[in-house]
Design a protein around this motif. Structure first.
Motif, short mmCIF file in Angstrom:
data_model
loop_
_atom_site.label_atom_id
_atom_site.label_comp_id
_atom_site.label_asym_id
_atom_site.label_seq_id
_atom_site.Cartn_x
_atom_site.Cartn_y
_atom_site.Cartn_z
N UNK A 174 0.84 -1.19 0.00
CA UNK A 174 0.00 0.00 0.00
C UNK A 174 0.88 1.25 0.00
N UNK A 175 0.47 2.28 -0.71
CA UNK A 175 1.21 3.55 -0.63
C UNK A 175 1.07 4.15 0.77
N UNK A 176 2.01 5.01 1.14
CA UNK A 176 2.01 5.59 2.48
C UNK A 176 0.71 6.31 2.79
N UNK A 177 0.15 7.01 1.82
CA UNK A 177 -1.10 7.74 2.04
C UNK A 177 -2.24 6.79 2.41
N UNK A 178 -2.29 5.64 1.75
CA UNK A 178 -3.35 4.67 2.05
C UNK A 178 -3.13 4.03 3.42
N UNK A 179 -1.87 3.74 3.76
CA UNK A 179 -1.57 3.20 5.09
C UNK A 179 -1.99 4.21 6.14
N UNK A 180 -1.69 5.48 5.91
CA UNK A 180 -2.07 6.54 6.86
C UNK A 180 -3.58 6.58 7.04
N UNK A 181 -4.32 6.45 5.95
CA UNK A 181 -5.78 6.47 6.02
C UNK A 181 -6.31 5.27 6.82
N UNK A 182 -5.76 4.10 6.54
CA UNK A 182 -6.22 2.89 7.23
C UNK A 182 -5.92 2.96 8.73
N UNK A 183 -4.72 3.44 9.08
CA UNK A 183 -4.33 3.51 10.49
C UNK A 183 -4.88 4.75 11.20
N UNK A 184 -5.41 5.69 10.43
CA UNK A 184 -5.95 6.90 11.03
C UNK A 184 -4.89 7.85 11.55
N UNK A 185 -3.75 7.91 10.85
CA UNK A 185 -2.66 8.79 11.24
C UNK A 185 -2.21 9.59 10.02
N UNK A 186 -1.25 10.49 10.23
CA UNK A 186 -0.75 11.28 9.11
C UNK A 186 0.29 10.48 8.31
N UNK A 187 0.57 10.94 7.10
CA UNK A 187 1.58 10.30 6.26
C UNK A 187 2.94 10.38 6.95
N UNK A 188 3.23 11.51 7.58
CA UNK A 188 4.49 11.65 8.31
C UNK A 188 4.64 10.64 9.43
N UNK A 189 3.54 10.35 10.12
CA UNK A 189 3.56 9.35 11.18
C UNK A 189 3.83 7.96 10.60
N UNK A 190 3.24 7.68 9.44
CA UNK A 190 3.50 6.39 8.78
C UNK A 190 4.97 6.29 8.43
N UNK A 191 5.53 7.35 7.85
CA UNK A 191 6.94 7.32 7.45
C UNK A 191 7.84 7.09 8.66
N UNK A 192 7.60 7.82 9.74
CA UNK A 192 8.47 7.67 10.91
C UNK A 192 8.25 6.31 11.59
N UNK A 193 7.02 5.83 11.61
CA UNK A 193 6.73 4.53 12.22
C UNK A 193 7.41 3.41 11.44
#
Length: 166
Positions: free
Chosen positions: A128-147
């Motif tokens: 999944x692209x980072x934006x979609x992961x962020x949407x699924x997890x309910x966080x920002x794209x930056x949070x996905x990247x750092x996580x």
């Protein structure tokens, strides 16, 4: 019509069940919990069967239901789980025929905190692209990247080869 719906659903589960179970195991980190997770997602899918117009999107619907259910379970358990300095003994899966590398990667993923494991699995296993992961997890794209970055660093520290992910 109800028997047709039932038969269509039965055929779908028969055809896609093993692949969906593998995804559930990756999300849950434990086979027993993965079976429960998949069963819950399939129950939701069955109830929504008539509303799902695009049958090609069924896998995505079930995976999304699994992720949402896993997040819900994780939030409920959040207060019941306390960190410790010692890792528990991991059960040995005697009937597995996976390679040593695959086993090591599975153990390393299970040692990750829940959010990091979900982010890595969605990003790299589910592609999944980072934006979609962020949407699924309910966080920002930056949070996905750092996580994901912290999770990958931890996997590297565990001496697991992660080149296959990148």
């Amino acid at each position: 019509m109800n028997s047709t719906r039932h038969e269509q659903f039965r055929e779908y589960v028969s055809a896609r069940g093993p692949a969906l179970l593998r995804a559930a195991v990756r999300l849950a980190g434990d086979r027993a919990e993965a079976e429960d997770l998949l069963q819950a997602a399939l129950a939701k899918t069955y109830l929504a069967w008539d509303r799902i117009g695009d049958r090609a999107a069924l896998d995505g619907y079930v995976r999304r239901a699994m992720v949402n259910t896993q997040i819900s379970w994780w939030r409920r358990r959040k207060l019941e789980i306390y960190p410790t300095d010692q890792l528990p003994e991991l059960p040995v899966d005697d009937h597995t025929r996976r390679s040593e590398m695959h086993d090591a990667l599975g153990r390393a993923l299970r040692r990750l905190p829940e959010r990091q494991r979900l982010a890595v699995i969605l990003r790299y296993y589910e592609d999944m692209p980072e934006a979609e992961v962020a949407e699924v997890l309910g966080v920002s794209v930056g949070t996905v990247k750092s996580t994901v970055s912290r999770a990958m660093a931890r996997l590297r520290d565990d001496a697991v080869l992660v080149d296959d992910f990148a």
